[in-house]
Every structure is written in C-alpha cells, then in structure tokens.
Motif scaffolding. Structure first.
Motif, mmCIF file in Angstrom:
data_model
loop_
_atom_site.group_PDB
_atom_site.id
_atom_site.type_symbol
_atom_site.label_atom_id
_atom_site.label_comp_id
_atom_site.label_asym_id
_atom_site.label_seq_id
_atom_site.Cartn_x
_atom_site.Cartn_y
_atom_site.Cartn_z
ATOM 1 N N LEU A 36 1.007 -0.881 -0.113
ATOM 2 C CA LEU A 36 0.114 0.006 -0.451
ATOM 3 C C LEU A 36 0.871 1.656 -0.091
ATOM 4 N N LYS A 37 0.513 2.550 -0.760
ATOM 5 C CA LYS A 37 1.203 3.837 -0.489
ATOM 6 C C LYS A 37 0.474 4.161 1.151
ATOM 7 N N LYS A 38 1.072 4.725 1.896
ATOM 8 C CA LYS A 38 1.679 5.223 3.492
ATOM 9 C C LYS A 38 0.175 5.888 3.689
ATOM 10 N N GLU A 39 -0.253 6.820 2.227
ATOM 11 C CA GLU A 39 -0.931 7.484 3.229
ATOM 12 C C GLU A 39 -3.449 6.631 3.171
ATOM 13 N N TYR A 40 -3.167 5.710 2.499
ATOM 14 C CA TYR A 40 -4.074 5.000 2.807
ATOM 15 C C TYR A 40 -3.748 4.061 4.099
ATOM 16 N N LEU A 41 -2.601 3.190 4.543
ATOM 17 C CA LEU A 41 -3.050 2.620 5.576
ATOM 18 C C LEU A 41 -4.303 2.530 6.582
ATOM 19 N N LEU A 42 -3.757 3.517 6.823
ATOM 20 C CA LEU A 42 -5.278 3.343 8.155
ATOM 21 C C LEU A 42 -6.593 3.832 7.802
ATOM 22 N N GLN A 43 -7.253 3.811 6.747
ATOM 23 C CA GLN A 43 -8.217 3.606 6.547
ATOM 24 C C GLN A 43 -8.425 2.466 5.758
ATOM 25 N N VAL A 44 -7.680 1.684 5.116
ATOM 26 C CA VAL A 44 -7.494 0.695 4.529
ATOM 27 C C VAL A 44 -7.416 -0.368 6.227
ATOM 28 N N CYS A 45 -6.982 -0.526 6.577
ATOM 29 C CA CYS A 45 -7.453 -1.323 8.242
ATOM 30 C C CYS A 45 -7.730 -0.957 8.413
ATOM 31 N N SER A 46 -8.800 0.283 8.601
ATOM 32 C CA SER A 46 -9.939 0.167 8.970
ATOM 33 C C SER A 46 -10.976 -0.943 9.240
ATOM 34 N N PHE A 47 -11.077 -0.284 7.620
ATOM 35 C CA PHE A 47 -11.918 -1.185 6.058
ATOM 36 C C PHE A 47 -11.646 -2.954 6.546
ATOM 37 N N LEU A 48 -10.696 -2.882 6.701
ATOM 38 C CA LEU A 48 -10.315 -4.758 6.534
ATOM 39 C C LEU A 48 -10.989 -5.838 8.639
ATOM 40 N N TYR A 49 -10.498 -3.610 9.718
ATOM 41 C CA TYR A 49 -11.413 -4.267 10.675
ATOM 42 C C TYR A 49 -12.374 -4.465 10.735
ATOM 43 N N LYS A 50 -13.203 -3.023 10.627
ATOM 44 C CA LYS A 50 -14.926 -2.901 10.703
ATOM 45 C C LYS A 50 -15.878 -3.741 9.380
ATOM 46 N N GLU A 51 -15.537 -4.198 8.677
ATOM 47 C CA GLU A 51 -16.197 -5.053 7.266
ATOM 48 C C GLU A 51 -16.500 -6.585 7.978
ATOM 49 N N PRO A 52 -17.762 -6.461 8.506
ATOM 50 C CA PRO A 52 -18.099 -8.052 9.148
ATOM 51 C C PRO A 52 -17.655 -8.712 8.051
ATOM 52 N N GLU A 53 -17.561 -9.253 6.777
ATOM 53 C CA GLU A 53 -16.892 -9.903 5.925
ATOM 54 C C GLU A 53 -15.435 -10.276 5.925
ATOM 55 N N PHE A 54 -14.496 -9.183 6.198
ATOM 56 C CA PHE A 54 -12.996 -10.113 6.514
ATOM 57 C C PHE A 54 -13.040 -10.254 8.306
ATOM 58 N N TYR A 55 -13.573 -9.031 8.970
ATOM 59 C CA TYR A 55 -13.578 -9.157 10.434
ATOM 60 C C TYR A 55 -11.833 -8.840 11.010
ATOM 61 N N PHE A 56 -10.602 -8.028 10.840
ATOM 62 C CA PHE A 56 -9.239 -9.166 11.077
ATOM 63 C C PHE A 56 -8.946 -8.049 12.528
ATOM 64 N N ASP A 57 -9.988 -8.973 13.428
ATOM 65 C CA ASP A 57 -10.160 -8.413 14.633
ATOM 66 C C ASP A 57 -7.790 -8.228 15.889
ATOM 67 N N PHE A 58 -7.133 -9.213 14.682
ATOM 68 C CA PHE A 58 -6.197 -8.748 14.971
ATOM 69 C C PHE A 58 -4.948 -8.579 14.593
ATOM 70 N N LEU A 59 -4.223 -7.976 15.229
ATOM 71 C CA LEU A 59 -2.708 -7.892 14.523
ATOM 72 C C LEU A 59 -1.855 -8.727 15.193
ATOM 73 N N ASN A 60 -0.936 -9.381 14.202
ATOM 74 C CA ASN A 60 -0.575 -10.379 14.750
ATOM 75 C C ASN A 60 0.810 -9.974 15.835
ATOM 76 N N CYS A 61 1.288 -8.903 14.318
ATOM 77 C CA CYS A 61 2.646 -8.317 14.779
ATOM 78 C C CYS A 61 3.171 -7.128 13.060
ATOM 79 N N ILE A 62 4.195 -6.478 13.239
ATOM 80 C CA ILE A 62 4.497 -5.615 12.735
ATOM 81 C C ILE A 62 5.952 -5.531 12.619
ATOM 82 N N SER A 63 6.471 -5.404 10.958
ATOM 83 C CA SER A 63 7.906 -6.049 11.032
ATOM 84 C C SER A 63 8.329 -5.028 10.593
ATOM 85 N N ALA A 64 10.097 -4.544 10.789
ATOM 86 C CA ALA A 64 10.385 -3.174 10.124
ATOM 87 C C ALA A 64 11.572 -3.431 9.897
ATOM 88 N N VAL A 65 12.130 -3.144 8.359
ATOM 89 C CA VAL A 65 13.290 -4.264 8.196
ATOM 90 C C VAL A 65 13.641 -2.932 7.225
#
Length: 168
Positions: A36-65
């Motif tokens: 993703l382009k960084k400016e879309y990260l928050l709204q895309v993740c919010s959608f993936l969390y809130k949308e019942p079809e997907f409901y990504f309820d757990f952020l496993n990890c963030i890896s910085a490289v």
C-alpha cells in the motif's frame, strides 16, 4: 495460505478504494501481500477491521526492515488475522529511510488494534519509525536516552553507556 481468500480481499480493497492505493499486489509470493501507499494504511486497516465479511480482529505483528542507506527505504510489514473467519492478510508499506533527526512517519494503527501500541513502539525503538497519533511513542526495549536505532544497517554501537562498556 488460502490464495483465493487473498485474491478476494485484494479485489474488495480495489473495489472500495481504487487501484491508486496500491504500489503492488503480490499473489505469487509464498505469503501473498499487498503493498500500500502509506497514506492509505489507516483507512484500509480500519475497513479490514470493521467490515464483517473480513473482520481482521488481531494484529499479529509489525515487522520493520531497514533496506540500508544505499536503498534509502524502510519496509513495514503488517500481519493480521481474522480469528473467527480463520483468515490472514499481509500489508507491506515502504517509507523513506530518513535519519536519526528526521525519522520516517506513518499513521499509528492504535485506534484500530490496541496491540499496535507495543508493536509500533518496538519499530520506533529499534528501527526508527515515527507513528503519528501514537498515544505513548517512547522506547520499549532500550533506555530512553539510548543513541540511535540498533537494527538500522548503518547503526554504530556506543562504546559506553553511562560509563558502562557496552561494545566488546
């Protein structure tokens, strides 16, 4: 990995937000991901969390490289899961590397997942990424007055810290 689930989620993101949010969709990787382009990260993740079809309820990890000073970029890999839907999804975001006085910035995901708090603090501490709107962005593994970010490829260890020899 369920490749059809990945393709379905990527297509849903394209339909909701448009093609311009992506730098890349890599469904051929061992673990498929969208870049993703960084400016879309928050709204895309919010959608993936809130949308019942997907409901990504757990952020496993963030890896910085750190890709190194020659490349001039850092990568952030967000691994998330939908526990009830038994799905996983990976988002990659590339940011300019910056330096100790001009850290790269990206939006915090703490408004969506409380676990982002410690994951982001670790990326800040070790690699040097500033997470905007983070509620408590401070070092988590190193002392508050430590110099630099030790997982950067050009990091030079301090010889001493408060009179204690730290480099042998």
């Amino acid at each position: 990995m369920d490749f059809s689930a990945f393709e379905h989620i990527a297509a849903a993101l394209q339909n909701k937000f448009g093609e311009e949010i992506f730098d890349q969709i890599n469904s051929e990787a061992v673990q498929p991901y969208v870049k993703l382009k960084k400016e879309y990260l928050l709204q895309v993740c919010s959608f993936l969390y809130k949308e019942p079809e997907f409901y990504f309820d757990f952020l496993n990890c963030i890896s910085a490289v750190d890709n190194g000073p020659e490349t001039g970029t850092l990568e952030l890999w967000y691994h998330m899961s939908s526990i009830p839907n038994e799905k996983s999804f990976i988002i990659k975001v590339t940011v300019p590397r910056g330096d100790d006085h001009n850290l790269p910035e990206i939006d915090s995901l703490t408004p969506i997942w409380k676990t982002a708090d410690w994951h982001e603090r670790e990326a800040f501490d070790l690699v040097g990424v500033k997470f905007n709107q983070h509620p408590d962005l401070r070092r988590i593994l190193l002392p508050a007055d430590w110099n630099g970010h030790p997982l950067r490829k050009d990091h030079v260890e301090q010889e001493k810290y408060h009179g204690i020899k730290v480099k042998y």
